[in-house]
Motif scaffolding. Structure first.
Motif, PDB file in Angstrom:
ATOM      1  N   TRP A  53       0.986  -1.052  -0.081  1.00 22.29           N
ATOM      2  CA  TRP A  53       0.037   0.118   0.114  1.00 22.29           C
ATOM      3  C   TRP A  53       0.897   1.321   0.047  1.00 22.29           C
ATOM      4  O   TRP A  53       1.948   1.296   0.741  1.00 22.29           O
ATOM      5  N   ALA A  54       0.790   2.295  -0.938  1.00 22.80           N
ATOM      6  CA  ALA A  54       1.200   3.750  -0.906  1.00 22.80           C
ATOM      7  C   ALA A  54       0.171   4.704  -1.098  1.00 22.80           C
ATOM      8  O   ALA A  54      -0.481   4.409  -2.455  1.00 22.80           O
ATOM      9  N   GLY A  55      -0.030   5.714  -0.290  1.00 21.08           N
ATOM     10  CA  GLY A  55      -0.727   6.513  -0.701  1.00 21.08           C
ATOM     11  C   GLY A  55      -0.926   7.709   0.600  1.00 21.08           C
ATOM     12  O   GLY A  55      -0.215   7.768   1.320  1.00 21.08           O
ATOM     13  N   ASP A 133       1.679   7.598   3.448  1.00 16.63           N
ATOM     14  CA  ASP A 133       1.550   6.112   4.136  1.00 16.63           C
ATOM     15  C   ASP A 133       1.869   5.316   3.361  1.00 16.63           C
ATOM     16  O   ASP A 133       1.654   5.126   2.178  1.00 16.63           O
ATOM     17  N   VAL A 134       2.966   4.603   3.548  1.00 14.58           N
ATOM     18  CA  VAL A 134       3.375   3.324   3.007  1.00 14.58           C
ATOM     19  C   VAL A 134       3.588   1.853   3.712  1.00 14.58           C
ATOM     20  O   VAL A 134       4.063   2.176   5.102  1.00 14.58           O
ATOM     21  N   ASP A 135       2.873   1.063   3.357  1.00 13.76           N
ATOM     22  CA  ASP A 135       2.759  -0.272   4.310  1.00 13.76           C
ATOM     23  C   ASP A 135       3.509  -1.497   3.512  1.00 13.76           C
ATOM     24  O   ASP A 135       3.605  -1.382   2.205  1.00 13.76           O
ATOM     25  N   SER A 136       4.081  -2.499   4.138  1.00 15.54           N
ATOM     26  CA  SER A 136       4.708  -3.636   3.782  1.00 15.54           C
ATOM     27  C   SER A 136       4.237  -4.815   4.429  1.00 15.54           C
ATOM     28  O   SER A 136       4.044  -4.956   5.519  1.00 15.54           O
ATOM     29  N   PRO A 137       4.085  -5.848   3.343  1.00 14.05           N
ATOM     30  CA  PRO A 137       3.871  -7.269   4.156  1.00 14.05           C
ATOM     31  C   PRO A 137       4.796  -7.805   4.776  1.00 14.05           C
ATOM     32  O   PRO A 137       4.979  -8.917   5.284  1.00 14.05           O
ATOM     33  N   LEU A 138       5.935  -7.105   4.761  1.00 16.33           N
ATOM     34  CA  LEU A 138       7.215  -7.666   5.458  1.00 16.33           C
ATOM     35  C   LEU A 138       7.837  -6.902   6.693  1.00 16.33           C
ATOM     36  O   LEU A 138       7.684  -5.793   6.749  1.00 16.33           O
ATOM     37  N   ILE A 139       8.111  -7.906   7.737  1.00 15.72           N
ATOM     38  CA  ILE A 139       8.417  -7.181   8.949  1.00 15.72           C
ATOM     39  C   ILE A 139       9.886  -6.488   8.675  1.00 15.72           C
ATOM     40  O   ILE A 139      10.678  -6.661   8.067  1.00 15.72           O
TER      41      ILE A 139
END
Length: 170
Positions: A53-55, A133-139
């Motif tokens: 996710w990025a936005g 906001d930027v999300d990742s499925p990686l820790i």
């Protein structure tokens, strides 16, 4: 005009400088903030590895409201001080969260997200615009180099993608 992700530099500082340069070129002269935010989101989402996710969340004077993004549907409204986005907006400090499960009050819009970085967007007159906001499925996907790089990207967005649009009404 824009390099495919496979040809971008592997070195993080060089990668972010390339992306910031591409963002400035893409945003310069365009006065529509929604178009700028949409293209900026796409540029980052399609250029960096390991994102889901990025936005943008834009501040409407009361709360953060979702703006243009890439990824799965998102939470629509976030209060100041709530979750990672609301914390970044309230403190006006970049939040690098290596493990969202360890962040008290994290708002899970997508249960696949494991780490997150949020940069506050502040206009030259010190007005809160919102957050990136930027999300990742990686820790532990994001680190201090990512924070510096994302902050540089956000400065480019505020200067070229927001300020140009704000001047449109002048």
């Amino acid at each position: 005009m824009f390099a495919p992700a496979s040809t971008l530099p592997a070195d993080k500082p060089a990668l972010y400088e390339t992306l910031a340069s591409q963002a400035r070129a893409m945003l310069e002269g365009e006065s529509d903030v929604i178009a700028n935010a949409a293209n900026f989101s796409s540029l980052v989402f399609n250029s960096l590895e390991g994102l889901n996710w990025a936005g943008f969340y834009f501040f409407d004077g009361k709360e953060l409201v979702v703006g243009p993004f890439q990824g799965k549907p998102a939470c629509v409204r976030i209060g100041l001080g709530k979750g990672v986005c609301g914390t970044a907006a309230q403190t006006r400090e970049t939040q690098v969260v290596r493990d969202v499960n360890a962040f008290a009050g994290h708002i899970a819009c997508d249960s696949a997200s494991q780490s997150e970085i949020v940069v506050p967007l502040v206009a030259p007159d010190d007005t809160l615009i919102g957050v990136w906001d930027v999300d990742s499925p990686l820790i532990a996907r994001f680190d201090d180099e990512d924070a510096k790089g994302m902050e540089a990207l956000c400065r480019a967005f505020v200067e070229f993608g927001w300020k140009t649009a704000a001047r449109k009404g002048d």
